[in-house]
Design an enzyme around this catalytic site. Structure first.
Site, mmCIF file in Angstrom:
data_model
loop_
_atom_site.group_PDB
_atom_site.id
_atom_site.type_symbol
_atom_site.label_atom_id
_atom_site.label_comp_id
_atom_site.label_asym_id
_atom_site.label_seq_id
_atom_site.Cartn_x
_atom_site.Cartn_y
_atom_site.Cartn_z
ATOM 1 N N PHE A 74 0.847 -1.196 0.000
ATOM 2 C CA PHE A 74 0.000 0.000 0.000
ATOM 3 C C PHE A 74 0.880 1.242 0.000
ATOM 4 O O PHE A 74 2.093 1.146 0.204
ATOM 5 C CB PHE A 74 -0.920 0.001 1.240
ATOM 6 C CG PHE A 74 -0.160 -0.186 2.533
ATOM 7 C CD1 PHE A 74 0.341 0.908 3.222
ATOM 8 C CD2 PHE A 74 0.070 -1.465 3.041
ATOM 9 C CE1 PHE A 74 1.061 0.747 4.395
ATOM 10 C CE2 PHE A 74 0.791 -1.631 4.216
ATOM 11 C CZ PHE A 74 1.287 -0.531 4.895
ATOM 12 N N PHE A 76 2.377 3.959 1.914
ATOM 13 C CA PHE A 76 3.656 3.561 1.337
ATOM 14 C C PHE A 76 4.316 2.549 2.272
ATOM 15 O O PHE A 76 5.101 2.898 3.128
ATOM 16 C CB PHE A 76 4.571 4.797 1.180
ATOM 17 C CG PHE A 76 3.948 5.820 0.249
ATOM 18 C CD1 PHE A 76 3.987 5.635 -1.124
ATOM 19 C CD2 PHE A 76 3.296 6.929 0.766
ATOM 20 C CE1 PHE A 76 3.406 6.563 -1.983
ATOM 21 C CE2 PHE A 76 2.714 7.850 -0.095
ATOM 22 C CZ PHE A 76 2.759 7.669 -1.470
HETATM 23 CU CU1 CUA Z 1 4.718 1.403 -3.910
HETATM 24 CU CU2 CUA Z 1 6.408 2.453 -5.207
#
Ligand code: CUA
Length: 155
Positions: A74, A76
């Site tokens: 996802f 980050f």
């Molecule tokens: Cu997730 Cu680049």
């Protein structure tokens, strides 16, 4: 207009090849669903967090030194954040995304695939050398792309 016999034959071959190509394209698109032939597992990207087994991402032992790793990628990060398996383990990664397209790469191995919302992509790897393996996102996914990583520890 007069057409030479050979010219007619070539025209028929050309048109026939084109018709065959269009027919095959239609079979792929409508009869076979025009999807990648490899992994066809689908998931509703809006419901990843509540769909088992992705509601509890993690390692599941399925045999002697064999694991299923259910993971989400996802913005980050990856879930779970840390995994540990004994050396010699075979890990089947199953990864999906709730938001945008991410990458899933373990440098130094042949594990490298795209993680697409709506799909569950997978790869299998045998960790026969101990160490700390980095898992990174190699598909630009936004402002935090460069911090998107996790590790799998093999010992
Ligand atoms: Cu997730 Cu680049």
């Amino acid at each position: 207009m007069h057409l030479h016999r050979f010219e007619k034959i070539w025209l028929m071959l050309g048109a026939g090849g084109l018709a065959l190509f269009i027919l095959l394209l239609c079979v792929n698109a409508f009869a076979m669903g025009m999807a990648p032939p490899s992994n066809m597992e689908m998931i509703d990207p809006k419901k990843v967090a509540e769909t088992p087994p992705f509601d509890k991402p993690g390692l599941k032992q399925i045999g002697d030194k064999e694991y299923d790793a259910y993971m989400t990628a996802f913005a980050f990060g990856f879930s779970p954040t840390k995994m540990e398996v004994p050396v010699g383990s075979t890990v089947n990664f199953h990864v999906t995304s709730p938001d945008v397209i991410h990458g899933f790469q373990i440098p130094g191995t042949n594990v490298n695939f795209m993680v697409m919302p709506g799909h569950i992509n997978s790869a299998t790897y045998n960790f026969d050398k101990p160490g700390e393996y980095l898992i990174i996102c190699n598909e630009y996914c936004g402002a935090g792309h460069q911090v998107m990583a996790t590790t799998i520890i093999v010992k």
